[in-house]
Design a protein around this motif. Structure first.
Motif, mmCIF file in Angstrom:
data_model
loop_
_atom_site.group_PDB
_atom_site.id
_atom_site.type_symbol
_atom_site.label_atom_id
_atom_site.label_comp_id
_atom_site.label_asym_id
_atom_site.label_seq_id
_atom_site.Cartn_x
_atom_site.Cartn_y
_atom_site.Cartn_z
ATOM 1 N N PHE A 68 -13.246 -3.341 8.019
ATOM 2 C CA PHE A 68 -11.838 -3.086 7.697
ATOM 3 C C PHE A 68 -11.004 -4.325 8.003
ATOM 4 C CE2 PHE A 68 -11.763 1.833 8.471
ATOM 5 C CZ PHE A 68 -12.868 1.961 7.630
ATOM 6 N N THR A 69 -9.936 -4.506 7.227
ATOM 7 C CA THR A 69 -9.006 -5.602 7.457
ATOM 8 C C THR A 69 -7.581 -5.088 7.375
ATOM 9 O OG1 THR A 69 -10.539 -7.191 6.458
ATOM 10 C CG2 THR A 69 -8.244 -7.874 6.703
ATOM 11 N N ILE A 70 -6.811 -5.351 8.424
ATOM 12 C CA ILE A 70 -5.403 -4.995 8.425
ATOM 13 C C ILE A 70 -4.589 -6.238 8.048
ATOM 14 C CG2 ILE A 70 -5.109 -5.471 10.900
ATOM 15 C CD1 ILE A 70 -3.131 -3.105 10.979
ATOM 16 N N SER A 71 -3.561 -6.025 7.257
ATOM 17 C CA SER A 71 -2.690 -7.128 6.865
ATOM 18 C C SER A 71 -1.294 -6.555 6.617
ATOM 19 C CB SER A 71 -3.212 -7.833 5.611
ATOM 20 O OG SER A 71 -3.244 -6.946 4.508
ATOM 21 N N ARG A 72 -0.330 -7.442 6.459
ATOM 22 C CA ARG A 72 1.024 -6.982 6.196
ATOM 23 C C ARG A 72 1.749 -7.976 5.316
ATOM 24 N NH1 ARG A 72 3.664 -5.928 11.686
ATOM 25 N NH2 ARG A 72 5.576 -5.629 10.486
ATOM 26 N N ASP A 73 2.711 -7.455 4.573
ATOM 27 C CA ASP A 73 3.577 -8.258 3.723
ATOM 28 C C ASP A 73 5.009 -7.984 4.189
ATOM 29 O OD1 ASP A 73 5.252 -9.242 1.690
ATOM 30 O OD2 ASP A 73 3.746 -8.908 0.157
ATOM 31 N N ASN A 74 5.588 -8.944 4.901
ATOM 32 C CA ASN A 74 6.912 -8.729 5.481
ATOM 33 C C ASN A 74 8.042 -8.876 4.471
ATOM 34 O OD1 ASN A 74 5.828 -8.127 7.933
ATOM 35 N ND2 ASN A 74 6.218 -10.127 8.856
ATOM 36 N N VAL A 75 7.715 -9.233 3.264
ATOM 37 C CA VAL A 75 8.718 -9.218 2.183
ATOM 38 C C VAL A 75 8.759 -7.832 1.539
ATOM 39 C CG1 VAL A 75 9.334 -10.181 -0.064
ATOM 40 C CG2 VAL A 75 8.477 -11.685 1.757
ATOM 41 N N LYS A 76 7.588 -7.251 1.366
ATOM 42 C CA LYS A 76 7.490 -5.913 0.763
ATOM 43 C C LYS A 76 7.597 -4.801 1.804
ATOM 44 C CE LYS A 76 4.698 -7.357 -3.186
ATOM 45 N NZ LYS A 76 3.413 -7.152 -3.928
ATOM 46 N N ASN A 77 7.699 -5.162 3.092
ATOM 47 C CA ASN A 77 7.786 -4.162 4.172
ATOM 48 C C ASN A 77 6.616 -3.189 4.120
ATOM 49 O OD1 ASN A 77 10.158 -5.403 4.842
ATOM 50 N ND2 ASN A 77 11.479 -3.668 4.385
ATOM 51 N N THR A 78 5.437 -3.725 3.968
ATOM 52 C CA THR A 78 4.253 -2.897 3.796
ATOM 53 C C THR A 78 3.106 -3.441 4.637
ATOM 54 O OG1 THR A 78 4.934 -2.302 1.550
ATOM 55 C CG2 THR A 78 2.624 -1.957 2.113
ATOM 56 N N VAL A 79 2.365 -2.535 5.242
ATOM 57 C CA VAL A 79 1.131 -2.883 5.938
ATOM 58 C C VAL A 79 -0.031 -2.252 5.179
ATOM 59 C CG1 VAL A 79 1.257 -0.914 7.517
ATOM 60 C CG2 VAL A 79 -0.032 -2.961 8.181
ATOM 61 N N TYR A 80 -1.148 -2.950 5.174
ATOM 62 C CA TYR A 80 -2.318 -2.519 4.410
ATOM 63 C C TYR A 80 -3.523 -2.344 5.325
ATOM 64 C CZ TYR A 80 0.577 -4.452 0.671
ATOM 65 O OH TYR A 80 1.619 -4.740 -0.187
ATOM 66 N N LEU A 81 -4.442 -1.513 4.883
ATOM 67 C CA LEU A 81 -5.740 -1.414 5.521
ATOM 68 C C LEU A 81 -6.785 -1.452 4.422
ATOM 69 C CD1 LEU A 81 -7.168 -1.071 8.276
ATOM 70 C CD2 LEU A 81 -7.331 1.372 7.737
ATOM 71 N N GLN A 82 -7.465 -2.577 4.304
ATOM 72 C CA GLN A 82 -8.559 -2.715 3.348
ATOM 73 C C GLN A 82 -9.822 -2.204 4.012
ATOM 74 O OE1 GLN A 82 -8.596 -3.830 0.041
ATOM 75 N NE2 GLN A 82 -10.710 -3.105 0.106
ATOM 76 N N MET A 83 -10.439 -1.212 3.409
ATOM 77 C CA MET A 83 -11.622 -0.588 3.990
ATOM 78 C C MET A 83 -12.795 -0.808 3.057
ATOM 79 S SD MET A 83 -9.950 2.962 5.398
ATOM 80 C CE MET A 83 -9.641 3.606 3.764
ATOM 81 N N ASN A 84 -13.784 -1.530 3.533
ATOM 82 C CA ASN A 84 -14.995 -1.812 2.769
ATOM 83 C C ASN A 84 -16.205 -1.182 3.444
ATOM 84 O OD1 ASN A 84 -13.422 -3.455 1.040
ATOM 85 N ND2 ASN A 84 -13.815 -5.270 2.290
ATOM 86 N N SER A 85 -17.285 -1.088 2.704
ATOM 87 C CA SER A 85 -18.539 -0.528 3.244
ATOM 88 C C SER A 85 -18.284 0.804 3.948
ATOM 89 C CB SER A 85 -19.198 -1.529 4.207
ATOM 90 O OG SER A 85 -19.446 -2.751 3.574
ATOM 91 N N LEU A 86 -17.573 1.669 3.293
ATOM 92 C CA LEU A 86 -17.191 2.935 3.912
ATOM 93 C C LEU A 86 -18.399 3.817 4.182
ATOM 94 C CD1 LEU A 86 -13.927 3.516 1.924
ATOM 95 C CD2 LEU A 86 -14.102 3.558 4.420
ATOM 96 N N LYS A 87 -18.297 4.559 5.272
ATOM 97 C CA LYS A 87 -19.355 5.464 5.713
ATOM 98 C C LYS A 87 -18.797 6.886 5.772
ATOM 99 C CE LYS A 87 -21.033 1.829 8.829
ATOM 100 N NZ LYS A 87 -21.356 1.498 10.243
ATOM 101 N N PRO A 88 -19.656 7.881 5.678
ATOM 102 C CA PRO A 88 -19.166 9.270 5.799
ATOM 103 C C PRO A 88 -18.394 9.503 7.089
ATOM 104 C CG PRO A 88 -21.380 9.259 4.920
ATOM 105 C CD PRO A 88 -21.073 7.841 5.292
ATOM 106 N N GLU A 89 -18.758 8.829 8.152
ATOM 107 C CA GLU A 89 -18.058 9.020 9.427
ATOM 108 C C GLU A 89 -16.658 8.402 9.438
ATOM 109 O OE1 GLU A 89 -21.151 7.757 8.970
ATOM 110 O OE2 GLU A 89 -21.579 6.151 10.436
ATOM 111 N N ASP A 90 -16.286 7.692 8.385
ATOM 112 C CA ASP A 90 -14.916 7.196 8.254
ATOM 113 C C ASP A 90 -13.986 8.269 7.681
ATOM 114 O OD1 ASP A 90 -16.312 4.088 7.164
ATOM 115 O OD2 ASP A 90 -15.451 4.515 9.140
ATOM 116 N N THR A 91 -14.543 9.393 7.283
ATOM 117 C CA THR A 91 -13.725 10.475 6.738
ATOM 118 C C THR A 91 -12.726 10.977 7.777
ATOM 119 O OG1 THR A 91 -15.428 11.189 5.186
ATOM 120 C CG2 THR A 91 -13.787 12.836 5.835
#
Length: 124
Positions: A68-91
């Motif tokens: 997972f990667t957290i990032s933010r865009d302070n112009v758009k006032n938005t934070v993101y969570l990019q989730m890769n290689s997801l597993k059932p336990e991430d549910t």
């Protein structure tokens, strides 16, 4: 006051990817830290990732580090969570939260405002 609205959840197969977004309003976005948490049925809310107001510092739970990667865009006032290689336990329901003290910290008690959550389901 800070208002937070998450989006981007859904159903994905194991090994797939999703990107969550959290739109913030109400205060100067770059002045506070943001975190992502999740809660699975019957379990306590757990820390996933955090980022400083400037975006220069991040912190991850061991269970998601490297996926997972957290990032933010302070112009758009938005934070993101990019989730890769997801597993059932991430549910879980995923929540974003705001820490007005900008501490980049994992404990839910340190966060002042919370979004309503978005469901992420990973099928095996």
């Amino acid at each position: 006051q800070v208002q937070l609205v998450e989006s981007g959840g859904g159903l994905v197969q194991a090994g797939g990817s999703l990107r969550l977004s959290c739109a913030a309003s109400g205060r100067t976005f770059s002045s506070y830290g943001m975190g992502w948490f999740r809660q699975a049925p019957g379990k306590e809310r757990e820390f996933v990732a955090a980022i400083s107001g400037s975006g220069g510092s991040t912190y991850y739970a061991d269970s998601v580090k490297g996926r997972f990667t957290i990032s933010r865009d302070n112009v758009k006032n938005t934070v993101y969570l990019q989730m890769n290689s997801l597993k059932p336990e991430d549910t879980a329901v995923y929540y974003c939260a705001a820490d007005l003290m900008d501490r980049v910290i994992g404990g839910p008690v340190f966060y002042d405002y919370w979004g309503q959550g978005t469901q992420v389901t990973v099928s095996s």
